[in-house]
Design a protein around this motif. Structure first.
Motif, short mmCIF file in Angstrom:
data_model
loop_
_atom_site.label_atom_id
_atom_site.label_comp_id
_atom_site.label_asym_id
_atom_site.label_seq_id
_atom_site.Cartn_x
_atom_site.Cartn_y
_atom_site.Cartn_z
N GLY A 291 6.67 -0.71 3.65
CA GLY A 291 5.56 -0.38 2.76
C GLY A 291 5.93 0.75 1.81
N PHE A 292 6.62 1.74 2.34
CA PHE A 292 7.04 2.88 1.53
C PHE A 292 7.99 2.42 0.42
CE2 PHE A 292 10.07 6.24 0.62
CZ PHE A 292 9.24 7.32 0.36
N ILE A 293 8.95 1.54 0.82
CA ILE A 293 9.96 1.12 -0.16
C ILE A 293 9.33 0.27 -1.26
CG2 ILE A 293 12.00 -0.36 -0.44
CD1 ILE A 293 12.89 0.60 2.33
N LEU A 294 8.39 -0.61 -0.86
CA LEU A 294 7.85 -1.55 -1.85
C LEU A 294 6.63 -1.01 -2.58
CD1 LEU A 294 8.17 -4.91 0.09
CD2 LEU A 294 9.67 -3.96 -1.64
N SER A 295 6.17 0.16 -2.15
CA SER A 295 4.97 0.71 -2.78
C SER A 295 5.14 0.83 -4.29
CB SER A 295 4.70 2.09 -2.16
OG SER A 295 3.89 2.84 -3.03
N PRO A 296 4.09 0.52 -5.05
CA PRO A 296 4.19 0.65 -6.52
C PRO A 296 4.43 2.08 -6.97
CG PRO A 296 1.95 0.15 -5.83
CD PRO A 296 2.79 0.00 -4.62
N MET A 297 4.26 3.05 -6.05
CA MET A 297 4.50 4.44 -6.46
C MET A 297 5.98 4.76 -6.57
SD MET A 297 1.67 6.50 -4.33
CE MET A 297 1.96 8.01 -5.21
N PRO B 74 4.73 -5.82 6.22
CA PRO B 74 3.33 -5.52 5.91
C PRO B 74 2.86 -6.25 4.66
CG PRO B 74 4.73 -3.75 5.18
CD PRO B 74 5.63 -4.72 5.88
N ARG B 75 1.55 -6.57 4.64
CA ARG B 75 1.00 -7.24 3.47
C ARG B 75 0.67 -6.21 2.40
NH1 ARG B 75 -3.70 -8.99 1.51
NH2 ARG B 75 -4.87 -7.86 3.08
N GLU B 76 0.13 -5.09 2.85
CA GLU B 76 -0.25 -4.08 1.87
C GLU B 76 0.13 -2.70 2.37
OE1 GLU B 76 -4.85 -4.23 3.43
OE2 GLU B 76 -4.34 -4.93 1.42
N THR B 77 0.13 -1.75 1.46
CA THR B 77 0.46 -0.39 1.85
C THR B 77 -0.50 0.58 1.20
OG1 THR B 77 2.25 1.19 2.03
CG2 THR B 77 2.08 0.04 -0.03
N GLU B 78 -0.55 1.79 1.78
CA GLU B 78 -1.51 2.77 1.29
C GLU B 78 -0.90 3.56 0.13
OE1 GLU B 78 -4.34 5.27 4.11
OE2 GLU B 78 -2.54 6.35 3.62
N VAL B 79 -1.66 3.73 -0.94
CA VAL B 79 -1.16 4.59 -2.02
C VAL B 79 -2.22 5.64 -2.33
CG1 VAL B 79 0.31 2.86 -3.11
CG2 VAL B 79 -2.08 3.03 -3.77
N MET B 80 -1.75 6.70 -2.95
CA MET B 80 -2.69 7.75 -3.33
C MET B 80 -3.04 7.56 -4.80
SD MET B 80 -2.39 11.81 -3.03
CE MET B 80 -1.42 11.92 -1.56
N VAL C 29 -2.85 -1.25 -1.40
CA VAL C 29 -2.36 -2.11 -2.47
C VAL C 29 -1.51 -3.20 -1.84
CG1 VAL C 29 -1.12 -2.17 -4.66
CG2 VAL C 29 -2.16 -0.05 -3.88
N GLU C 30 -1.64 -4.39 -2.37
CA GLU C 30 -0.83 -5.48 -1.83
C GLU C 30 0.62 -5.30 -2.28
OE1 GLU C 30 -1.82 -10.06 -1.32
OE2 GLU C 30 -1.17 -9.57 -3.35
N VAL C 31 1.57 -5.39 -1.31
CA VAL C 31 2.98 -5.27 -1.69
C VAL C 31 3.72 -6.59 -1.53
CG1 VAL C 31 3.27 -2.80 -1.37
CG2 VAL C 31 3.51 -4.33 0.59
N ILE C 32 3.30 -7.40 -0.56
CA ILE C 32 3.93 -8.72 -0.41
C ILE C 32 2.82 -9.75 -0.38
CG2 ILE C 32 5.38 -10.18 1.03
CD1 ILE C 32 6.65 -7.74 2.17
#
Lengths: 602, 242
Positions: free
Chosen positions: A42-48, A122-128, A137-140
């Motif tokens: 999730g961290f790697i794919l996060s849009p951030m 993971p399907r989604e990850t948490e972003v700030m 946010v959806e990542v995959i």
């Protein structure tokens, strides 16, 4: 369920679920591992994350601000090193085979693991968000997951079928590994990475487009891959020819090659011809003659009486001219004469030994002069920061030379500390204790600020050389204590046996004691070398730009042409991966060597 | 002419006197067995002969060379005296072949081919030519000790010293080592053997020497030594071990 290989099931039962208690612990551990994995993905794919900060700055990471037009020198350095790796692998090829079965089992394991990893990603990850609130946010997306899942599942199935087939085939181990590397090179041509691109008016196109890897990367790597294959076959050919001298030449080349790459190929020295003729040529000729005379007359009875005086004389000369303003070459060569005087009586007492030693002397002196001319000349690579080394190339130079210089130094300190001569023992113990009790960072400051003050006038070293000097002392002291531990593990009987068959102290140490002592401490040596490799990042403190500094301080402050401000996390993760890959490969290789060397013991 | 001659040799370890005035002569081709209770100085004595221990008083003359602090003399004596240890002391990082050829190549400066040929002959003599490429750790104790004997013989010594060569071996392996030593004795080698193997002493030795408390108590030929021991100490010792 006998459809799945029973062996693996039994392994699971025996090791993870042998009792209720261990089953509970296994399940909890697996759950935690999965959670960590999902978090990381999730961290790697996060849009951030801005991975373009890494991909866009790859050149910076590798060679820092090395002149663009000369970057072929960097590639050539890698190429020459790979060539030697290939020849070595070929020449020392043990003929180890991997059976078709073991390869397909390996592939099956890899692809089933991948399938599993894709499944639980993971399907989604948490972003700030900008206002500080957090959202998911959806990542995959489901379609992405399926598009990953299908190929890996199919490959897993195919490899499973392959494991069931009874194909009696086996492949050369080395060739198989290099073949796998081919996939890495191939992926360079296929995979698309997020790239920073600009439109006609010079504005960055957002979001980042995915483009194939630039041909300036893929083409050199493909060529290098070819070089690796060619050199492997050359090595295999030489092995078949059974050329014996290569057994000695290849290790020596490994010692000289980094020096050559550093002082000639990568450095691009500007050679002043008049210095070559006034310094190097006469120096080499003089010391050739001195060496010839020593080798010729060392076994002469009359001469033997004065050998000790001569050795101490040259040692004294070395110590005193260290602080004189004479070319560095002469200082090094004077010291070489001391070494020659020490080893010559043991080797030069037959006509053949004399001839060999003379040959070694002639080649060695010429090589030393050649290398020193390169490293002593100013570099033709002009950079804004003054140092032509930076990034990965600096890390590598510090790691390799740190080990090169400090290891023999450590051996000498360890032998000195265990010596019978009280003065030598006190000096070596003193060096070790003083060097070890001061932090490395302090020594680095010492190198950057104070070492120039300590040096007599006219003696000036480049900052990197000064860093290497203090590193030699620092890791040398640690090596020395490790090696001393190894020396103490040698039973007294080994010394007695060596004495009883009439060996002199030099032969006893070099043939009996050191080989065993070093073997016994390979694990600690490896961890010392890994530590030295990672500690090289501390040079950032005194103003050098190593990989870590580029990632943590240089790139995150870039604002033009692309804004990468605040990308520390991305860069640090990349650097962590980078260090891990090298340390891991290194420790795996040495584990293999250890196994091989351990054969004779027990 | 005697090949080893010692005169009033004394040695102390700190306050403990290990050797107390040992004087003896050993003839060429003589096989001498030294026995005695542990701590009697018998090992120390033969270790003094090739300078693994340093004696403090007295003279040791080996083949006409006096053992002094002069390194040249020590080297000369060591290359004429082979030694076999209780704990074998083979070099574990080298193969059997390398163990044997190491000294001929580096100390005697012979060529590799010659040394290897000679090593193979020696391995055949001690009965284990098939183990040449193995490492010492892969051999049994008896085989290791036979390699150690071959290693010492590779230097072509005039004298062989054996320091309790069978004490660290299983009973079954003792015989194979003793057989090699017997064969060596019959071939005319000068040997000094520290051992508790009284059967071997009776069969092979030309002379048996009994040590106690650092002193040479008694020496005699095997028959008289076992049948008519002169001193009470020897009688006691023999009654305990036979």
């Amino acid at each position: 369920m006998n459809f799945i290989q029973n062996k693996q099931l039994r392994w699971l039962k025996d090791n993870l679920f042998s009792s209720v208690g261990s089953a509970i612990i296994s399940l909890i551990t697996l759950y935690l591992l999965a959670g960590m994995y999902r978090g990381t993905v999730g961290f790697i794919l996060s849009p951030m994350r801005k991975w373009t900060a890494v991909t866009y700055n790859m050149q910076l990471y590798m060679i820092f601000n090395y002149a663009e037009g000369d970057s072929w020198r960097a590639w050539a350095s890698v190429g020459v090193a790979l060539f030697l790796i290939g020849v070595t692998l070929g020449y020392w090829n043990s003929g180890e085979k991997s059976s078709f079965k073991s390869i397909s089992t390996g592939l099956f394991k890899v692809f089933t693991t991948l399938t599993l990893l894709v499944l639980i990603a993971p399907r989604e990850t948490e972003v700030m968000n900008n206002d500080g609130s957090r959202s998911m946010v959806e990542v995959i997306s489901s379609s992405q997951r399926i598009s990953f899942l299908i190929p890996v599942a199919v490959l897993a199935l195919v490899s499973f079928v392959l494991t069931r087939l009874n194909i009696e085939m086996s492949f050369n181990r080395t060739k198989t590994i290099i073949f796998y590397l081919g996939f890495l090179v191939l992926s360079g041509w296929i995979i698309k990475v997020p790239t920073v691109t600009f439109d006609a008016s010079g504005n960055r196109i957002l979001p980042d487009v995915y483009l194939p890897v630039a041909t300036t990367t893929t083409i050199p790597w493909t060529i290098l891959y070819g070089v690796l294959w060619v050199s492997l076959f050359i090595g295999l050919f030489l092995q078949k020819k059974g050329l014996k001298p290569l057994k000695r030449i290849i290790p020596i080349t490994w010692v000289i090659l980094p020096l050559y790459l550093f002082s000639w190929l990568y450095k691009k020295p500007l050679i002043e011809l008049n210095k070559v003729f006034t310094n190097d040529v006469p120096g080499v000729l003089i010391f050739w003659t001195i060496g010839f005379l020593i080798i010729r007359y060392i076994t002469n009875e009359k001469f033997m009486q004065y050998r000790n005086y001569l050795t101490s004389g040259f040692l004294l000369a070395t110590a005193s001219i260290l602080f004189l303003r004479i070319p560095f070459l002469f200082k090094v060569l004077t010291f070489s004469v001391v070494l020659l005087l020490l080893v010559a009586p043991a080797i030069a007492n037959t006509a053949e030994g004399k001839r060999n030693l003379l040959l070694i002397w002639i080649v060695a002196i010429a090589v030393v002069a050649f290398l020193l001319r390169g490293s002593g000349s100013p570099t033709g690579i002009l950079t804004p920061t003054g140092s032509f080394l930076g990034g990965f190339s600096l890390t590598w130079v510090l790691a390799i030379f740190g080990t090169y210089v400090s290891f023999p130094f450590g051996v000498m300190l360890a032998l000195g500390r265990t010596s019978n001569l009280p003065l030598v023992r006190v000096i070596c113990t003193g060096i070790i204790e003083i060097v070890r009790s001061v932090p490395y960072i302090t020594w680095l400051f010492f190198a950057s600020v104070m070492l120039t003050v300590f040096m007599p006038e006219g003696v000036e070293f480049n900052l990197i050389v000064r860093v290497l000097i203090v590193t030699a002392f620092f890791s040398g002291a640690y090596f020395a204590e490790n090696i001393r531990g190894g020396l103490q593990s040698i039973p007294k009987g080994q010394y007695e046996a060596a004495n009883a068959i009439g060996m002199n102290p030099f032969q006893r140490i070099s043939l009996i004691v050191l080989p065993q002592a070093l073997r016994a401490i390979i694990p600690t040596l490896v961890s010392s070398i890994i530590t030295a490799f990672k500690d090289s990042s501390l040079v950032a403190i005194i103003g050098l730009f190593d990989t870590l500094r580029i990632g943590s301080a240089v790139i995150p402050t870039q604002s033009s042409p692309v804004n990468f401000v605040g990308t520390q996390l991305d860069n640090l993760l990349f650097i962590a991966l980078f260090y891990w890959v090298f340390c891991f490969i290194f420790s795996r290789r040495t584990m293999k060597i250890e196994k091989k060397l351990g054969l004779g013991e027990r | 002419m005697s090949i080893i001659k010692t005169k009033n040799v004394k040695k102390w370890f700190g306050d403990f006197q290990a050797l107390d005035g040992i004087s003896m002569e050993i003839e060429e081709k003589e096989v001498v067995v030294i026995c005695g209770p542990s701590g009697s100085g018998k090992s120390t004595f033969i270790r003094c002969i090739n300078r693994l221990e340093q004696h403090q008083e007295g003279d040791i003359i080996v083949d006409g060379i006096e053992l002094t602090n002069d390194l040249k003399n020590i080297d000369a004596i060591r290359s004429e005296v082979g030694m076999v240890f209780q704990s074998f002391n083979l070099f574990p990082h080298l193969t059997v072949m390398q163990n044997i050829t190491l000294a001929p190549i580096w100390v005697r400066k012979k060529t590799r081919t010659d040394s290897e040929k000679k090593a193979m002959e020696l391995l055949e003599r001690v009965g284990i030519p098939e183990q040449a490429e193995k490492f010492p750790g892969q051999l049994s104790g008896g085989q290791q000790q036979r390699v150690a004997i071959a290693r010492a013989l590779a230097m072509e010594p005039k004298i062989m010293l054996f320091d309790e060569p069978t004490s660290a071996l299983d009973p079954e392996m003792i015989k194979e080592v003793l057989d090699v030593m017997k064969e060596l004795a019959q071939s005319g080698m000068t040997m000094i053997v520290v051992t508790h193997e009284m059967g071997f002493a009776q069969e092979v030795a030309d002379r048996i020497i009994f040590f106690d408390e650092g002193k040479l108590v008694e020496q005699n030929n095997p028959h008289d030594f076992f049948n008519n021991p002169k001193s009470d100490r020897t009688k006691l010792f023999l009654s305990q071990i036979l």
